[in-house]
Design a protein around this motif. Structure first.
Motif, mmCIF file in Angstrom:
data_model
loop_
_atom_site.group_PDB
_atom_site.id
_atom_site.type_symbol
_atom_site.label_atom_id
_atom_site.label_comp_id
_atom_site.label_asym_id
_atom_site.label_seq_id
_atom_site.Cartn_x
_atom_site.Cartn_y
_atom_site.Cartn_z
ATOM 1 N N ILE A 181 0.855 -1.191 0.000
ATOM 2 C CA ILE A 181 0.000 0.000 0.000
ATOM 3 C C ILE A 181 0.888 1.237 0.000
ATOM 4 O O ILE A 181 1.542 1.555 0.986
ATOM 5 N N GLY A 182 0.927 1.895 -1.149
ATOM 6 C CA GLY A 182 1.774 3.075 -1.312
ATOM 7 C C GLY A 182 3.000 2.756 -2.143
ATOM 8 O O GLY A 182 3.743 1.832 -1.824
ATOM 9 N N VAL A 183 3.208 3.511 -3.223
ATOM 10 C CA VAL A 183 4.369 3.288 -4.095
ATOM 11 C C VAL A 183 5.242 4.535 -4.032
ATOM 12 O O VAL A 183 5.502 5.198 -5.035
ATOM 13 N N GLY A 184 5.637 4.862 -2.805
ATOM 14 C CA GLY A 184 6.479 6.023 -2.558
ATOM 15 C C GLY A 184 7.811 5.619 -1.956
ATOM 16 O O GLY A 184 8.379 4.593 -2.303
ATOM 17 N N GLY A 185 8.296 6.419 -1.002
ATOM 18 C CA GLY A 185 9.616 6.196 -0.434
ATOM 19 C C GLY A 185 9.798 4.841 0.208
ATOM 20 O O GLY A 185 10.848 4.211 0.069
ATOM 21 N N LEU A 186 8.799 4.355 0.919
ATOM 22 C CA LEU A 186 8.856 3.031 1.533
ATOM 23 C C LEU A 186 8.487 1.934 0.546
ATOM 24 O O LEU A 186 9.138 0.896 0.474
ATOM 25 N N GLY A 187 7.418 2.161 -0.206
ATOM 26 C CA GLY A 187 6.911 1.115 -1.088
ATOM 27 C C GLY A 187 7.844 0.739 -2.208
ATOM 28 O O GLY A 187 7.896 -0.427 -2.626
ATOM 29 N N ILE A 188 8.626 1.685 -2.708
ATOM 30 C CA ILE A 188 9.524 1.401 -3.829
ATOM 31 C C ILE A 188 10.569 0.342 -3.478
ATOM 32 O O ILE A 188 10.692 -0.660 -4.190
ATOM 33 N N PRO A 189 11.360 0.503 -2.403
ATOM 34 C CA PRO A 189 12.325 -0.563 -2.085
ATOM 35 C C PRO A 189 11.655 -1.890 -1.746
ATOM 36 O O PRO A 189 12.192 -2.951 -2.072
ATOM 37 N N VAL A 190 10.492 -1.838 -1.094
ATOM 38 C CA VAL A 190 9.757 -3.078 -0.806
ATOM 39 C C VAL A 190 9.443 -3.805 -2.107
ATOM 40 O O VAL A 190 9.733 -4.998 -2.270
ATOM 41 N N LEU A 191 8.875 -3.092 -3.054
ATOM 42 C CA LEU A 191 8.476 -3.696 -4.323
ATOM 43 C C LEU A 191 9.670 -4.167 -5.135
ATOM 44 O O LEU A 191 9.649 -5.261 -5.718
ATOM 45 N N GLN A 192 10.715 -3.369 -5.202
ATOM 46 C CA GLN A 192 11.870 -3.738 -6.009
ATOM 47 C C GLN A 192 12.523 -5.023 -5.506
ATOM 48 O O GLN A 192 12.893 -5.896 -6.302
ATOM 49 N N TYR A 193 12.653 -5.155 -4.184
ATOM 50 C CA TYR A 193 13.321 -6.342 -3.661
ATOM 51 C C TYR A 193 12.413 -7.570 -3.642
ATOM 52 O O TYR A 193 12.867 -8.674 -3.934
ATOM 53 N N LEU A 194 11.150 -7.398 -3.310
ATOM 54 C CA LEU A 194 10.252 -8.557 -3.363
ATOM 55 C C LEU A 194 10.107 -9.054 -4.800
ATOM 56 O O LEU A 194 10.047 -10.259 -5.062
ATOM 57 N N ASN A 195 10.061 -8.121 -5.735
ATOM 58 C CA ASN A 195 9.981 -8.474 -7.151
ATOM 59 C C ASN A 195 11.249 -9.189 -7.599
ATOM 60 O O ASN A 195 11.195 -10.220 -8.282
ATOM 61 N N ALA A 196 12.394 -8.658 -7.219
ATOM 62 C CA ALA A 196 13.673 -9.257 -7.607
ATOM 63 C C ALA A 196 13.852 -10.645 -7.007
ATOM 64 O O ALA A 196 14.411 -11.544 -7.642
#
Length: 354
Positions: A29-44
């Motif tokens: 929830i949220g694709v900002g400062g916190l959400g971006i690293p979460v998404l990039q690493y979970l995706n990777a």
């Protein structure tokens, strides 16, 4: 699979943990400062399904911490830009996108589709809304928060463990929340906390290590210090079966809104309307749009008579958050105003771009 061999060779992780990641469905929830690293690493790392909830556009002030975005993308949808880049990073991931703010009306439907929720939002109302939905649906969620040089992290509602309300029973009032323009953050801090959220999510899914449940991790970047505070479950907080009647401002509004491009068009066309600026006096004096009526948010009840009800009325703040609060307050008094999305930040970014 060779793509993930550098983590599957870890004896504590292995192919079994990788398979759990592949089958996992995680909502961010949220694709900002916190959400971006979460998404990039979970995706990777190979999480099979990633859900993204975001309705904001990219602003120039985002770029010092939201490192997925570029100058050329200012004004574009965060959701669209993020998904395109995440797909390029890992084409095997299934993405589910929600171009909306999280609300009482949609939260249960959205959260029910996922195994784990990562709260990367930037406001208290959303955190309480996410907590209550996760308790009702029995979903664990990983929470992160940042301010200045500091951050905090915990995992809530994990296997009967404490909820967010066990740590913070009551939502702060609007007067107790720092205004969003003054509540700054050092650019690197969201990256640190977001990566820790990603790590806790992986541990939770794969059942390796000790999940940060019943403990609040506190990070101080100025002193490079990490501390933990233990807290216990309050049993009645686990018994929730319905959402609250209201969560105040959770980044959404029940009223009308206008994009910054369309609003700029109204000004260019010399349309007759009233613009109400609800920022502080200091912010207003530093910069404001010509002919704006200044009514600080905290004085809105006192001076609402200044609103010209015979005209179309637009309300603006620095980023669009306080103006949504103002809009909701006025709607309760049957005064209809239209929120200017993105606020002064977006307006000035548009001026710079042109």
């Amino acid at each position: 699979m060779m793509r993930y061999v550098r983590q599957t060779v870890l004896k504590e992780f292995g192919e079994a943990a990788q398979e759990k990641l592949t089958k996992a469905k995680v909502l961010v929830i949220g694709v900002g400062g916190l959400g971006i690293p979460v998404l990039q690493y979970l995706n990777a790392m190979g999480v099979g399904t990633l859900g993204l909830v975001e309705a904001d556009s990219i602003d120039i002030t985002n770029l010092q911490r939201q490192v997925l975005y570029t100058e050329a993308e200012v004004g574009y949808s965060k959701l669209a830009i993020a998904v395109n880049k995440l797909k390029a990073q890992n084409s095997t991931t299934l993405f589910k996108t929600y171009n909306t703010f999280l609300t009482k009306e949609n939260v249960l439907d959205i959260v029910s589709n996922f195994d784990v929720v990562v709260d990367a939002s930037d406001n208290f109302a959303t955190r309480y809304l996410v907590n209550d939905a996760c308790v009702i649906l029995k979903k664990p969620f990983v929470s992160g928060a940042i301010q200045g040089f500091e951050g905090q992290l915990s995992v809530f509602n994990y296997k009967g463990g404490p909820t967010y309300r066990c740590l913070f029973p009551n939502m702060p009032s609007a007067n107790e929340i720092p205004n969003c323009n003054e509540n700054g953050v050092l650019g690197v801090v969201p990256g640190i906390i977001g990566n820790l959220q990603a790590l806790e999510t992986v541990k939770l899914i794969t059942e390796i290590g000790e999940v940060l449940s019943g403990e609040l991790l506190l990070f101080n970047g100025l002193h490079q210090a990490y501390n933990k505070i233990k807290f216990t479950v309050v049993k009645e907080n686990l018994e929730r079966t319905s959402l609250e009647d209201s969560y105040g401002d959770n980044g959404c509004s029940t009223g009308l809104s206008i994009t910054i491009n369309d609003f700029k068009g109204l000004i260019s066309a010399n349309k007759d309307f009233q613009l109400v600026d609800v920022r502080t006096l200091e912010e207003f004096n530093e910069y404001h749009i010509n002919n704006a009526t200044h009514i600080p948010l905290l004085e809105l009840d006192k001076y609402q008579s200044k609103i010209e009800k015979n005209k179309a009325v637009y309300v603006i703040c620095q980023s669009g958050k306080r103006s949504r609060i103002a809009q909701n307050q006025l709607l309760e008094k049957e005064i209809t105003v239209i929120n200017v999305e993105g606020g002064i930040n977006a307006y000035r970014s548009l001026e710079i771009a042109h």
